[in-house]
Structure formats: structure tokens, C-alpha cells
Design an enzyme around this catalytic site. Structure first.
Site, PDB file in Angstrom:
ATOM      1  N   ASP A  87       1.445   4.676   2.276  1.00 24.82           N
ATOM      2  CA  ASP A  87       1.123   5.280   3.569  1.00 24.82           C
ATOM      3  C   ASP A  87       1.482   6.760   3.534  1.00 24.82           C
ATOM      4  O   ASP A  87       2.636   7.115   3.304  1.00 24.82           O
ATOM      5  CB  ASP A  87       1.926   4.590   4.682  1.00 24.82           C
ATOM      6  N   ASP A 136      -3.259   4.435   2.767  1.00 23.31           N
ATOM      7  CA  ASP A 136      -3.587   4.862   4.129  1.00 23.31           C
ATOM      8  C   ASP A 136      -3.336   6.355   4.237  1.00 23.31           C
ATOM      9  O   ASP A 136      -2.219   6.812   4.018  1.00 23.31           O
ATOM     10  CB  ASP A 136      -2.700   4.133   5.164  1.00 23.31           C
ATOM     11  N   ASP A 158       0.841  -1.193   0.000  1.00 21.65           N
ATOM     12  CA  ASP A 158       0.000   0.000   0.000  1.00 21.65           C
ATOM     13  C   ASP A 158       0.878   1.247   0.000  1.00 21.65           C
ATOM     14  O   ASP A 158       2.107   1.159  -0.007  1.00 21.65           O
ATOM     15  CB  ASP A 158      -0.932   0.000   1.229  1.00 21.65           C
TER      16      ASP A 158
HETATM   17  N1  CTP Z   1       0.719   1.137  11.388  1.00 19.54           N
HETATM   18  C1  CTP Z   1       0.105   1.630  12.521  1.00 19.54           C
HETATM   19  N2  CTP Z   1      -1.226   1.442  12.716  1.00 19.54           N
HETATM   20  C2  CTP Z   1      -1.961   0.785  11.811  1.00 19.54           C
HETATM   21  C3  CTP Z   1      -1.369   0.278  10.644  1.00 19.54           C
HETATM   22  C4  CTP Z   1      -0.001   0.478  10.456  1.00 19.54           C
HETATM   23  O1  CTP Z   1       0.768   2.228  13.342  1.00 19.54           O
HETATM   24  N3  CTP Z   1      -3.259   0.617  12.009  1.00 19.54           N
HETATM   25  C5  CTP Z   1       2.155   1.347  11.215  1.00 19.54           C
HETATM   26  C6  CTP Z   1       2.918   0.087  11.476  1.00 19.54           C
HETATM   27  O2  CTP Z   1       3.828   0.297  12.496  1.00 19.54           O
HETATM   28  C7  CTP Z   1       3.652  -0.182  10.186  1.00 19.54           C
HETATM   29  C8  CTP Z   1       3.512   1.086   9.371  1.00 19.54           C
HETATM   30  O3  CTP Z   1       2.401   1.782   9.913  1.00 19.54           O
HETATM   31  O4  CTP Z   1       4.992  -0.430  10.435  1.00 19.54           O
HETATM   32  C9  CTP Z   1       3.260   0.778   7.932  1.00 19.54           C
HETATM   33  O5  CTP Z   1       2.273  -0.221   7.854  1.00 19.54           O
HETATM   34  P1  CTP Z   1       2.029  -1.113   6.587  1.00 19.54           P
HETATM   35  O6  CTP Z   1       1.606  -0.266   5.462  1.00 19.54           O
HETATM   36  O7  CTP Z   1       1.114  -2.190   6.996  1.00 19.54           O
HETATM   37  O8  CTP Z   1       3.443  -1.814   6.337  1.00 19.54           O
HETATM   38  P2  CTP Z   1       4.691  -1.384   5.475  1.00 19.54           P
HETATM   39  O9  CTP Z   1       5.876  -1.522   6.360  1.00 19.54           O
HETATM   40  O10 CTP Z   1       4.474  -0.065   4.814  1.00 19.54           O
HETATM   41  O11 CTP Z   1       4.781  -2.542   4.422  1.00 19.54           O
HETATM   42  P3  CTP Z   1       4.105  -2.566   2.950  1.00 19.54           P
HETATM   43  O12 CTP Z   1       5.184  -2.076   2.042  1.00 19.54           O
HETATM   44  O13 CTP Z   1       3.775  -3.985   2.710  1.00 19.54           O
HETATM   45  O14 CTP Z   1       2.907  -1.685   2.974  1.00 19.54           O
HETATM   46 MN    MN Z   2       2.687   0.309   3.732  1.00 24.14          MN
HETATM   47 MN    MN Z   3      -0.361   0.800   5.490  1.00 17.35          MN
END
Ligand code: CTP
Ligand code: MN
Ligand code: MN
Length: 472
Positions: free
Chosen positions: A298, A396, A296
Site C-alpha cells: 500500500d 495499491d 499487497d
Molecule cells: N483501506 C481503505 N480503503 C480501501 C482498502 C483499504 O481505507 N478500499 C485501508 C484499510 O483501512 C486497511 C488499510 O487500508 O486497514 C490497508 O488495507 P489492506 O492492504 O487490505 O490490509 P493490510 O492491513 O495492509 O493487510 P495486508 O498485509 O494483508 O495487505
Molecule cells: Mn496491505
Molecule cells: Mn491494500
């Protein structure tokens, strides 16, 4: 999960399909990759092909005699061999290494073909067992296998004998048994069994739907559902989120590239600036840690004048909606406060959304599937990036007050494992409570303000750890 290096038994070369159409730059002579589409799906295969070629790897669309590295995903060793047998009539191409996706991912991350170590096979095996445990809601066992896997990843040497692992921490009895099996026999019967089991496959496919957790997937799997497609024909009531998950299944399971993340960032920035000039939009998550791809995008949004960010999320998503960009969203209301009593979840106003990203220059070429005639049908949603000029991307959007920005940035940059470790360190070693809102000093009963991530590390008595080093 495939045995590492089995050479063909006969000496004859066996070209499987004809002419190689393209021969882009090959920075790594002697390495020619073929990606097996079976279970990988065409979008993901196209994405990975493009990624590798951009990095100067040669990727062949067809399995010819020159291919040296066959990469597959979520197939058991036997399955890859069966597939190869069918393709080649028993005559394997030249000197072919069968590799799991982790070799490929590591190579992309490193920017060159990484050495083929036993470690990859070992890691993959443990990963499968971790997933399988999580599918049975055995979180503890899952975590144990994950830890074992990441310990192997961090070893500075190749593992070829059990003695190499003497004194290595976090390797439980079960993990050691699996490792031993693989080192001795090339495969683990238990892991192969899991990969072949209908339950694992169904759970993998069903939990791959956005909005479907282990519990729901388990219920459906018990009812005999196997793929996201089954959900559409079975008449099950789906939540709005799950419906979106099925509709955009293929897109959401196809990694987001850096270029796509940047493009989403620009769209959101433009929107935010037209609504609230001076606001800041920061790309966090895996991309801030330097990852080339993620599940995703962020984005953390704030405004230097605290209070101005209030009400921004609603205006932002309305704007995106009016542009036809917002395909789905679930908003979670900020409850204010710092939420130190509520564990690791934060209380920011945020939107879990799916946005529509138009075609990017140079992104998502058409998939080539000349050699896919014998593929088992992969689970597909109705979506799919090919040929329609846009794709769905999970995004997000998080709004935070400026005074908490440094903490939110640290918390949303991840990785999740890093955050967990850092919070445990704060609690156990410093008697402090850390989350995405702040750092609370228990004894003094106060919050420590921080204007930057560096200051937070200073509060914790740690040297600053830059984002690229937060991957484990
Ligand atoms: N996070 C959070 N609360 C949430 C979801 C995520 O604090 N409800 C934080 C987590 O600590 C996470 C970071 O946001 O490390 C990023 O989350 P995520 O997008 O799930 O993981 P990524 O490390 O970005 O991996 P990816 O590349 O697969 O998205
Ligand atoms: Mn992510
Ligand atoms: Mn995320």
C-alpha cells in the site's frame, strides 16, 4: 487445524527421507520445522521456508526423524494424519508436534518459537468457522467467530479448561461449544467437517482469486467448479480483473515480503520523482505496522504543495506501463470532497494494480519439493515465481491532497479492525465522524485540520497509538 501433540505409538525411529541437504544457523536448538506443501503450494512453502531460515529457525526440506514441528495449512487433523501415515508407513518420527500455520506465523512475528498453546488450535478452529460463515454470506456470524478468535489471541494466559474462560467477553455460545469440544476431545467435529467439505474447499480456492467475491465464488461452486484452473477450462466469461487473478493466482497467494515491498516502494518512488519532484511516497498498510509479510503493498502519494498531486496517477501508471511493470490496473476516480456521508469508503484517486517485480537479491530461492510425490495437485494459475526471474505483486497506489495526508495515512495504515474501532470510538464517544479524508465535529459542524497522526489522536482525546500497536 490439527491435534496438538500425538506421540507415535511405537518406539522406533523412522527416518523418512535421506540426507538433510542444508543446515543453516539454528538459533533454536530442539526446534526443527517441516512445512507440509499439501494445500500450501510450493511458492508459499518456499517463501515461508526462506522467511524462517532468515530468522534463524531450522527448516527441513524433508520429513526426517529430527523434525519436531510439522506445520500445515488448511488441512484437517485427519488429513495430516493420513498423509503422515502414508509417508511413514505408520511409524511417526520422534516426538512430533502437529501445528497449524498460526503457530508458525506467531513465531515469525515474535522472532522465536512461541509456546505451543491450546490457544492456537482454538483460534484456528474459530477462524475456519468464521470463513465458512462468510462463505454463506452470514457476515454477522463470521464477525462473531472472528471476535471470539481475537479475544483468545489477546488472553495473557494459556487456556486449558473452560473455567479459564469464565467472564471472558465476546465468546458466544457457539464459540464456547467449539472450544469445549477441542479442550475435551482434541478436535471439533464441526470444524473438521467444514475443512473436509467440498464446498468450503471450493469456496476457499475460488475466493482466493483476485477479483472474485463470495457471491461469484458461490455461483461457480454451485455449478461444480472447484479450482481456479476449472475457470480456464469451463469457458466462463471472466472480467479483466478475474482473468488477471487466475493468471497470477500463485503469485498473488504467495505473501509479499518486506524486502519486496521496499523494492516496489523504490520503483514507484523513482517513477514519481521523475514525474513530480518533491512528491512524497509512503509505505502504509500492514508493512507500516511492522508486519514482515502482507497480501499487497500500500503506497500513499502526496505533494506538499496542494494541487500538484492532481493528474499524477495517470502519469505514474503510464510511466510504469511504458517500463513493462504494470501488469494490471483498475483506476478508481477521486470524486473530491471529503465524503463524510458515504461511510468508510474514501474518494481518493487510486489504482488497484498488479506490478511486475524483477528478481531481488536473496529473494525467492527455488522451491525444494523432494518429498512431494504424493501431493494432491494444488490449484495453480499459469504464473508462479519459480525460475522465471520475476513475480506479480498486488499494489495499491493512492493519491491524496496534502491537507488530508495525515488522515489518509491513519486510514490506510490499518488494521481494518483498528480503523473500525477508532471510527466507532470517534462517533460514539466524541460525536465526531472520522474517515481517511478528515475528522468532522458534528455539533460544531466543522472539520478539524491535522498535520500529523499525533494531532488526530489529540483531537480525539486519545494518547497516540504507534502503528505497530494497531494490529488488533
Ligand atoms: N483501506 C481503505 N480503503 C480501501 C482498502 C483499504 O481505507 N478500499 C485501508 C484499510 O483501512 C486497511 C488499510 O487500508 O486497514 C490497508 O488495507 P489492506 O492492504 O487490505 O490490509 P493490510 O492491513 O495492509 O493487510 P495486508 O498485509 O494483508 O495487505
Ligand atoms: Mn496491505
Ligand atoms: Mn491494500
Amino acid at each position: 487445524m490439527v491435534p496438538l501433540k500425538r506421540r507415535r505409538k511405537d518406539g522406533g525411529a523412522a527416518p523418512i527421507a535421506g540426507v538433510q541437504e542444508r543446515a543453516p544457523v539454528n538459533r533454536f536448538p530442539g526446534v526443527e520445522i517441516f512445512l507440509l506443501e499439501r494445500r500450501m503450494g510450493s511458492s508459499r512453502r518456499a517463501f515461508l521456508t526462506q522467511l524462517a531460515r532468515r530468522k534463524g529457525f531450522r527448516v527441513q526440506d524433508t520429513l526426517g526423524d529430527s523434525v519436531t514441528h510439522l506445520v500445515s495449512e488448511s488441512n484437517s487433523g485427519d488429513e495430516v494424519w493420513e498423509w503422515l501415515d502414508r509417508q511413514t508407513g505408520g511409524q511417526m518420527p520422534g516426538s512430533l508436534s502437529l501445528l497449524d500455520i498460526s503457530w508458525f506465523t506467531d513465531s515469525m512475528e515474535t522472532g522465536r518459537p512461541v509456546e505451543i498453546l491450546d490457544r492456537h488450535r482454538l483460534q484456528d478452529a474459530l477462524e475456519v468457522l468464521a470463513e465458512n460463515a462468510e462463505f454463506s454470506e452470514s457476515e454477522g456470524r463470521g464477525l462473531a467467530f472472528r471476535k471470539a478468535g481475537s479475544v483468545l489471541r489477546s488472553l495473557p494466559f494459556a487456556v486449558s479448561r473452560m473455567e479459564d474462560l469464565r467472564g471472558v467477553p465476546c465468546l458466544g455460545e457457539h464459540s464456547r461449544k467449539i472450544i469445549q469440544e477441542i479442550l475435551e476431545d482434541g478436535v471439533s467435529g464441526e470444524v473438521e467437517g467444514v475443512l473436509r467439505s467440498e464446498r468450503y474447499r471450493a469456496m476457499k480456492a475460488l475466493t482466493g482469486v483476485f477479483g472474485v467475491g463470495v457471491k461469484t465464488a458461490d455461483r461457480w461452486a454451485r455449478e461444480g467448479l472447484r479450482t481456479p484452473g476449472d475457470l480456464l477450462t469451463s469457458g466462463h466469461r471472466l472480467s479483466r480483473e478475474q482473468e488477471a487473478g487466475v493468471r497470477y493466482y500463485e503469485d498473488l497467494n504467495c505473501p509479499v515480503t518486506r524486502a519486496e515491498a521496499d523494492a516496489i516502494g523504490e520503483i514507484v518512488k523513482e517513477a514519481v520523482h521523475s514525474i513530480l519532484p518533491g512528491a512524497r511516497v509512503t509505505l502504509t498498510g500492514g508493512f507500516r505496522r511492522g508486519k514482515e509479510a502482507g497480501h499487497d503493498v500500500d503506497l500513499l502519494i502526496t505533494h506538499p504543495e496542494e494541487g500538484k498531486e492532481e493528474g499524477l496517477l495517470g502519469k505514474l501508471t503510464s510511466w510504469l506501463d511504458s517500463q513493462g511493470v504494470l501488469l494490471y490496473q483498475r483506476v478508481s476516480e477521486g470524486s473530491g470532497g471529503r465524503g463524510r456521508e458515504s461511510g468508510p469508503m474514501d474518494h481518493f484517486h487510486r489504482s488497484f494494480s498488479i506490478l511486475k517485480l524483477g528478481e531481488q537479491p536473496g529473494a525467492q530461492p527455488g522451491a525444494s519439493s523432494a518429498d512431494q510425490t504424493q501431493e494432491a495437485a494444488a490449484p495453480r494459475g499459469q504464473g508462479g515465481a519459480q525460475g522465471r526471474g520475476w513475480r506479480a505483486v498486488r499494489v495499491d497506489l493512492v493519491i491524496c491532497p496534502y491537507s488530508q495526508y495525515a488522515y489518509a495515512l491513519l486510514g490506510w495504515t490499518g488494521s481494518q479492525q483498528f480503523e473500525r474501532d477508532l471510527r466507532r470510538f470517534a462517533s460514539q464517544e466524541r460525536d465526531m465522524s472520522l474517515n481517511s479524508h478528515g475528522l468532522y465535529q458534528r455539533e460544531q459542524n466543522r472539520y478539524l485540520p491535522a498535520a500529523s497522526e499525533e494531532e488526530i489522536f489529540t483531537h480525539l482525546g486519545l494518547e497516540f497509538i504507534p502503528p505497530p500497536q494497531r494490529n488488533a
